[in-house]
Design a protein around this motif. Sequence first.
Motif, PDB file in Angstrom:
ATOM      1  N   UNK A   1       0.638  -1.265   0.017  1.00 43.06           N
ATOM      2  CA  UNK A   1       0.086  -0.142  -0.012  1.00 43.06           C
ATOM      3  C   UNK A   1       0.762   1.046   0.202  1.00 43.06           C
ATOM      4  N   UNK A   2       1.806   1.248   0.713  1.00 45.45           N
ATOM      5  CA  UNK A   2       2.878   2.120   0.873  1.00 45.45           C
ATOM      6  C   UNK A   2       3.455   2.486  -0.318  1.00 45.45           C
ATOM      7  N   UNK A   3       4.026   1.357  -0.904  1.00 47.13           N
ATOM      8  CA  UNK A   3       4.626   1.309  -2.259  1.00 47.13           C
ATOM      9  C   UNK A   3       3.886   1.949  -3.514  1.00 47.13           C
ATOM     10  N   UNK A   4       2.489   1.543  -3.369  1.00 50.10           N
ATOM     11  CA  UNK A   4       1.620   2.160  -4.381  1.00 50.10           C
ATOM     12  C   UNK A   4       1.357   3.666  -4.144  1.00 50.10           C
ATOM     13  N   UNK A   5       1.555   4.134  -3.093  1.00 48.45           N
ATOM     14  CA  UNK A   5       1.292   5.457  -2.843  1.00 48.45           C
ATOM     15  C   UNK A   5       2.663   6.063  -3.224  1.00 48.45           C
ATOM     16  N   UNK A   6       3.864   5.819  -3.068  1.00 49.17           N
ATOM     17  CA  UNK A   6       5.141   6.336  -3.324  1.00 49.17           C
ATOM     18  C   UNK A   6       5.266   6.164  -4.676  1.00 49.17           C
TER      19      UNK A   6
END
Lengths: 444, 241
Positions: A327-332
């Motif tokens: 989820x964090x990766x997708x945001x980044x």
Amino acid sequence: MSHLLNIVKKEVRELLTPGSVISIMVVIFLFMGLGGFIGGEIEKSAVLPVVGVGNYEEQTLEFDDGEWNVYDTIRGFYTSQGMSKEALDKSVIKIDMNNIEKDIKTYGISVAFIVDDNFKSNILNGIQGTVHQYYVYSPSGMINGSVSTAVADILIQNVNDDLSSHLMGSDDTKAAIKFLVNPITNGGTHTFINGQEYSDVTPAQLDEAMSSQTIMIPMIIMIIIMMIGSMVISSMGSEKENKTLETLLTMPIKRTTIVSGKILAAAIVGLVYGIAYMVGLRFYLNSILSIEGTSSIDLSKYGMALDTFDFVLLTLSMFLAIVCALGICMILGAFAKNFKSAQTMTLPLSLLAIIPMFITMFSGWYGSSMLMKGILFIIPFSHPMLASEALLNNDYTLVLAGIAYMMAFALISILVTVKLYKSDILITGLSQNKYIQKFRGKKI
Amino acid sequence: MTDALVLKDVRKSYGQREAVHGVSFSVKEGEVFGLIGHNGAGKTTMLRMISTILKVTSGTITVYGHDVMREPDAVREIISYLPEDAGAYKDLTGRKYLEFIADFFTSGDKKNELVQKGIELADLGDRIDSKVDTYSKGMMRRLLIARAIMSSPKLAILDEVTSGLDVINAFEIREVIRGIAEQGMTVIMSSHNMFEVDMICDRVAMVDQGNVVEIGTPAELKEKYGKKTLEEVFVTVVKGA
């Protein structure tokens, strides 16, 4: 030279993007913080522990130069180490023989020395006197773990040497030299684990065995998160570069489906990697532990082994941590312009994975301060790292709370990602954002 | 003839910079409509707004009556967008890529039919089963055109569809576009290539600095400005030469 300088300047400009500079700054602050944390833990472990002494009054010996007992000897040793009178009263506690476990818990005692009922008579008859060690097991980290047991041995040795010197100076005794040198024998250790007394194990042995069971989890989680995170962010960068993302965004499917599909696929791959690593490392550790002299104790004997349900919880915790990371990766990744810029985006994620790994390895959840516990809980990747330790200690509350938190975190991160997927940022990047433009305008 | 696409006073701002300034035009059903203009004129921004991947700052865009801001899902059901210099998933073969896309539109036998149609449109022979990363630029563009039109969208949005292609490949792509137009599909395409636009577009809009500065059929525009080519018309309109 000017050509070289020209190329160097261009390369530096390309490499030192705002993202990479921020990442470097974060790394500096992180290592400063970690240095302080680890230093604090080592310092804490070097401080003399709180000890208790019980049944010593009736076992007091009388010599020409005065009375001798275990309690006074330990206090003398602590004083010789520079401890003040006030601190001494809080560090060497008298134990009520009827409430050994309660006193240990109440006063935060690391180890209680209980003098054997026959201590005095044995010593007077030239037989080694016995001092028993009592512990209440509570999980602790890599550094704190074996401290109390090691310090207990040192203290017993000091008490032994002190009594030995008294005995050697005594005219009344005609005991053997062996007795004079070692008048005290270790009466074995007694460890309370969840209210049950065990006499064949020390907290250090439990910690060692537990570490061998759980130490690989933080490492695996960190490796998986860094690897999968890098893959997903790079994939996002690549999709933007190839404009396959633009194509995907115009397909007749919901943004939620695109985001969930990407996260789910990567999470499954991550979980497969995770299980593969766990199995591989398990074999590796078993091979090492099966070498003679390094075999560990059987934790199941003390009610501290993982059952099938525990493994299900652990796997679920690991899966959710991977989902949160993705989820964090997708945001980044939404902010990555291309494959190259995506590479620098993985650093914050790596740092977030390293922090809980260090904390869980050094002090563990149970040995951490409230602040550290707060930090650990907030970082979703901490939870599978903590879960193995918590499950071995039957602390289901922590594990289930972690799972609930990660579910909420994953859901929020998916919703944020969907929001980003519906915005222009995915296509235009941050440089076209009005706030960024205002900030840059002011900066200039 | 009904309106396939209608833009009314459309504006687009990137932060503090306005890239499209109140553009209005419409595209009739079955028409091939060209957007011509130099780099950074705002063509791609307009096409991205029509494709629902960029938000409209103000004004309205409707595709077959569906507002792109209020009903993006309905718009995506009937459009197909091919970005400039787009690629495909490199680990897939051409066939697998078409199957991946077809999955979003249908399933079962109909999906197989759709894929077969895509394979025929791509006309890549045996190479349809080769990995996409082994394709030349021309082959890649043929595959992507096939992907864009195999689902028979009501509106095909093609951004610089022949840019960077050699003469033969560009010619073949233009033939494909002409073919789909004959079948009644509405096409809006952007291009730098005035010759190409002149050949295949029913009407063109000339875009300069985020404004539509002229609109009409190629013949009308050439006649209006007394020029032999669309290129000359464009230079006259933009530069005032």
